[in-house]
Design an enzyme around this catalytic site. Structure first.
Site, short mmCIF file in Angstrom:
data_model
loop_
_atom_site.label_atom_id
_atom_site.label_comp_id
_atom_site.label_asym_id
_atom_site.label_seq_id
_atom_site.Cartn_x
_atom_site.Cartn_y
_atom_site.Cartn_z
N LYS A 163 0.85 -1.19 0.00
CA LYS A 163 0.00 0.00 0.00
C LYS A 163 0.88 1.24 0.00
O LYS A 163 1.77 1.39 0.84
CB LYS A 163 -0.91 0.04 1.23
N ASP A 193 -3.62 4.25 -2.20
CA ASP A 193 -4.64 4.72 -1.26
C ASP A 193 -4.65 6.24 -1.21
O ASP A 193 -4.13 6.85 -0.27
CB ASP A 193 -4.36 4.12 0.12
N LYS A 252 -7.61 8.09 -1.57
CA LYS A 252 -8.89 8.54 -1.00
C LYS A 252 -9.42 9.78 -1.75
O LYS A 252 -9.69 10.82 -1.16
CB LYS A 252 -8.75 8.83 0.49
N ASP A 267 -13.84 14.63 -4.38
CA ASP A 267 -14.03 15.93 -5.02
C ASP A 267 -15.29 15.84 -5.87
O ASP A 267 -16.01 14.83 -5.80
CB ASP A 267 -12.80 16.29 -5.87
N THR A 300 -10.78 4.39 10.20
CA THR A 300 -10.59 3.64 11.45
C THR A 300 -10.11 4.51 12.60
O THR A 300 -10.06 4.07 13.74
CB THR A 300 -9.59 2.48 11.25
N ARG A 321 2.65 -0.74 10.51
CA ARG A 321 3.69 -0.69 11.53
C ARG A 321 4.09 -2.03 12.12
O ARG A 321 5.29 -2.25 12.39
CB ARG A 321 3.26 0.31 12.63
#
Length: 249
Positions: A34, A61, A63, A66, A125, A221
């Site tokens: 990603k 990613d 997102k 608009d 999240t 992570r």
């Protein structure tokens, strides 16, 4: 149909060299990588192509959110990069999501390109019900996620991004062929210190999320901050296999 519980390693860095190193280390240990907004803004298409050259599928990613015409234009600019999955915000509405889906299909047909899977981000999240109330969405998180997922399906999107806690309910609503891409996934052994969930609030373990029916698990992570990123990814893979009954054959 996508196998459940495939891991996409989130390379949350602005360093191309660091991302390339992670990509090589993780090649064969994860289903894809990603790359997010931070990396893309720092390094653009050239940086993206450096990572894609390693050969792993890319979940881009960004997102996008608009007006429909602008999102359609963004899709035209992104299509030559050939990401495997691309995100738009489901909160942008039916017309915006339909513009993204239709433009991706149109560009793929005209340019003989592979059409990326377009998935809609439902509720981040990092947000809980108190956060939704603060921005004027006074409904339970689960209800808002369901509403946006059904809208995304109506718009022709291939799936949505949701937290692990919404997987079972969404799977019942949207069926098996609608992708559920799930961040907020963290193994128990990554609970403490800098590998903790940070700003994510709605989390579950990889095994639990895969067993619940997630198609892709986005994990950053716990992999990239481990002393051995490849070993951490393989450990997560074994946890997922044990949860969903894979025997490794």
């Amino acid at each position: 149909m996508v196998s459940k519980g495939q891991v996409l390693a989130a390379l949350d860095t602005v360093s191309v060299s660091e991302a390339v190193d992670w990509a090589h280390r993780l090649d064969g240990a994860v289903a894809g990588l990603k790359l997010g907004l931070e990396f893309f803004l720092a390094n653009g298409q050239l940086g993206y192509r450096r990572i894609a050259a390693v050969g792993l599928p890319i979940f881009l990613d960004l997102k996008l959110h608009d007006i429909p015409n602008t999102v359609a234009g963004a899709l035209r600019a992104i299509m030559p990069l050939q990401p495997n999955i691309l995100t738009v915000h489901a909160g942008g509405g039916l017309a915006m999501m339909k513009a993204a889906s239709d433009t991706a299909a149109e560009c793929a047909d005209k340019g003989k390109l592979r059409r990326p899977k377009i998935v809609g981000v439902t509720v981040l999240t990092s947000l809980d019900e108190q956060d939704l109330t603060a921005v004027g969405q006074s409904v339970p998180v689960a209800d808002q996620v369901k509403r946006l997922a059904l809208l995304a399906r109506t718009a022709g999107l291939d799936g949505v991004v949701c937290s692990p806690h919404e997987i079972e309910a969404l799977r019942r609503e949207v069926g098996e062929d609608f992708l559920l891409v799930v961040p907020g996934v963290r193994p128990n052994w990554a609970e403490s210190g800098k590998q903790a969930g940070g700003d994510q609030k709605r989390v579950r373990t990889p095994g639990d999320a895969a067993k619940a029916g997630a198609d892709y698990l986005v994990i950053g992570r716990p992999i990239t901050m481990a002393s051995d990123a490849r070993e951490a990814a393989c450990r997560i893979g074994l946890e997922i296999d044990a949860a969903i009954g894979h025997d490794g054959n």
